[in-house]
Design a protein around this motif. Structure first.
Motif, short mmCIF file in Angstrom:
data_model
loop_
_atom_site.label_atom_id
_atom_site.label_comp_id
_atom_site.label_asym_id
_atom_site.label_seq_id
_atom_site.Cartn_x
_atom_site.Cartn_y
_atom_site.Cartn_z
N ALA A 153 0.82 -1.22 0.00
CA ALA A 153 0.00 0.00 0.00
C ALA A 153 0.85 1.26 0.00
O ALA A 153 0.38 2.32 -0.39
CB ALA A 153 -0.92 -0.01 1.22
N GLY A 154 2.11 1.14 0.43
CA GLY A 154 2.98 2.30 0.48
C GLY A 154 3.94 2.43 -0.67
O GLY A 154 4.82 3.30 -0.65
N LEU A 155 3.79 1.60 -1.69
CA LEU A 155 4.71 1.68 -2.83
C LEU A 155 4.50 2.96 -3.61
O LEU A 155 3.37 3.35 -3.91
CB LEU A 155 4.49 0.48 -3.77
CG LEU A 155 4.98 -0.88 -3.29
CD1 LEU A 155 4.62 -1.96 -4.30
CD2 LEU A 155 6.49 -0.87 -3.06
N LEU A 187 2.73 -17.37 -7.72
CA LEU A 187 2.08 -16.46 -6.76
C LEU A 187 1.42 -15.27 -7.44
O LEU A 187 0.69 -14.52 -6.78
CB LEU A 187 3.10 -15.96 -5.74
CG LEU A 187 3.74 -17.01 -4.82
CD1 LEU A 187 4.73 -16.35 -3.88
CD2 LEU A 187 2.68 -17.76 -4.04
N GLY A 188 1.68 -15.09 -8.74
CA GLY A 188 1.04 -13.99 -9.47
C GLY A 188 1.99 -13.00 -10.09
O GLY A 188 1.55 -11.97 -10.62
N TYR A 189 3.28 -13.25 -10.03
CA TYR A 189 4.25 -12.32 -10.59
C TYR A 189 4.16 -12.31 -12.12
O TYR A 189 4.11 -13.36 -12.76
CB TYR A 189 5.66 -12.71 -10.17
CG TYR A 189 6.75 -11.87 -10.82
CD1 TYR A 189 6.98 -10.57 -10.43
CD2 TYR A 189 7.54 -12.40 -11.84
CE1 TYR A 189 7.97 -9.80 -11.01
CE2 TYR A 189 8.54 -11.64 -12.43
CZ TYR A 189 8.75 -10.35 -12.02
OH TYR A 189 9.72 -9.59 -12.61
N ARG A 190 4.13 -11.13 -12.69
CA ARG A 190 4.10 -10.98 -14.14
C ARG A 190 5.10 -9.91 -14.55
O ARG A 190 5.41 -9.00 -13.79
CB ARG A 190 2.69 -10.59 -14.63
CG ARG A 190 1.63 -11.65 -14.34
CD ARG A 190 1.90 -12.95 -15.09
NE ARG A 190 0.87 -13.95 -14.86
CZ ARG A 190 0.92 -14.88 -13.90
NH1 ARG A 190 1.98 -14.91 -13.07
NH2 ARG A 190 -0.04 -15.74 -13.75
N SER A 191 5.63 -10.03 -15.76
CA SER A 191 6.66 -9.11 -16.23
C SER A 191 6.31 -8.60 -17.62
O SER A 191 5.75 -9.32 -18.45
CB SER A 191 8.02 -9.83 -16.26
OG SER A 191 8.99 -9.04 -16.92
N ARG A 205 -0.80 -6.78 -2.59
CA ARG A 205 0.20 -7.85 -2.52
C ARG A 205 0.82 -8.14 -3.88
O ARG A 205 2.01 -8.44 -3.98
CB ARG A 205 -0.44 -9.12 -1.95
CG ARG A 205 -0.62 -9.10 -0.44
CD ARG A 205 -1.00 -10.47 0.09
NE ARG A 205 -1.04 -10.46 1.55
CZ ARG A 205 -2.09 -10.11 2.25
NH1 ARG A 205 -3.21 -9.73 1.63
NH2 ARG A 205 -2.05 -10.12 3.57
N THR A 206 0.02 -8.09 -4.93
CA THR A 206 0.55 -8.37 -6.27
C THR A 206 1.57 -7.32 -6.68
O THR A 206 2.62 -7.66 -7.26
CB THR A 206 -0.60 -8.43 -7.29
OG1 THR A 206 -1.53 -9.45 -6.90
CG2 THR A 206 -0.06 -8.76 -8.67
N ASP A 207 1.28 -6.07 -6.39
CA ASP A 207 2.25 -5.01 -6.70
C ASP A 207 3.53 -5.19 -5.90
O ASP A 207 4.64 -5.00 -6.42
CB ASP A 207 1.63 -3.63 -6.39
CG ASP A 207 0.44 -3.33 -7.29
OD1 ASP A 207 0.56 -3.52 -8.51
OD2 ASP A 207 -0.59 -2.92 -6.75
#
Length: 264
Positions: free
Chosen positions: A52-54, A138-142, A63-65
């Motif tokens: 949330a603080g990114l 886990l949901g990581y995408r590039s 969480r995905t971010d």
């Protein structure tokens, strides 16, 4: 000694080094599991709050971010984890007297250390691929293309080469396996004091200054830029410079320590 014999002996030592993973599966499992456990911990325990603080995420991240943000740092930790295992492996050879015995044999002297280095680079590649696969699950995408990913893995392998020479020297210099397992621990801890898990702008001044000027920060920032399809800019050249400096220092130290080993 001809280049042919050097290559042949190095391949033999590489094969011996890789067989250690079969004979000591607990060590292999620990080195592979460590970055994965940190990935799960930070994503599912801290990911909601830290995401949330990114900066640069409209409305705050999730969480995905945060997964996308920390994955490069976790990959660097995977490299450091394998390097730590290399120090332990070298110290085990030292305590068992096998390196001293190798020095009396008609083999290329450089092949003994080269086998450890090449084996560690291969193990690093395997460990980072497994860690990245878990991140994807886990949901990581590039958004990176093939060229950016090749460049990212180039940075990872160059770092693996550099840290391995450093930890080979530490293993040779250690007076016991226990010492060799503890001395390189700072390599696993340094990514925590970098841009790997939180932006350095959020840190107190003194800590931020250290984090921005330590070796792992430009490496992590380069990986983060490359894997997101962005340009790493000067961070990439700084990361390469750090890797070359660490590799040279580690190699010179390892060579000096190796010449001190008495032959039996």
């Amino acid at each position: 000694m001809s280049t042919t014999y050097v290559v042949r002996d190095s391949v033999t030592m590489l094969r011996r080094n890789l067989l250690h993973w079969e004979r000591y599966p607990s060590l292999a499992i620990m080195l592979v599991a460590q970055p994965i456990l940190f990935l799960l911990l930070f994503v599912y325990v801290f990911g909601g709050t830290l995401g949330a603080g990114l900066p640069g995420v409209p409305g705050g991240g999730d969480r995905t971010d945060y997964l996308g943000y920390i994955t490069p740092g976790i990959l660097i930790m995977a490299v450091a984890s394998v390097a730590l295992g290399t120090a332990i492996s070298v110290a085990m050879d030292m305590s068992g007297g096998i390196i001293a015995r190798f020095r009396t044999m008609d083999i290329a002297k450089v092949s003994v250390l080269t086998g450890h280095v090449l084996g560690a680079v291969i193990k690093t590649l395997l460990t980072t691929v497994i860690t990245l696969a878990v991140a994807v699950l886990l949901g990581y995408r590039s958004d990176a293309g093939v060229g950016e990913w090749l460049a990212a893995f180039g940075v990872i392998l160059l770092l693996a080469f550099a840290l391995t020479w450093l930890t080979v020297a530490m293993g040779l210099a250690a007076d016991s396996v226990e010492t060799a397992s503890n001395t390189p621990m700072f390599l696993v801890l340094l990514p925590f004091i970098s841009s790997g898990f939180v932006p350095t702008d959020e840190m107190p001044w003194g800590l931020r200054h250290f984090a921005e000027h330590q070796p792992f920060t430009p490496m992590i920032d380069s990986l983060r830029a490359l894997t997101s399809g962005a340009s790493p800019g000067s961070d990439l050249w700084l990361a390469i410079a750090w890797c070359l400096l660490i590799a040279l220092a580690g190699y010179l130290w390892a060579r000096r320590q190796y010449t001190k080993v008495p032959a039996r």
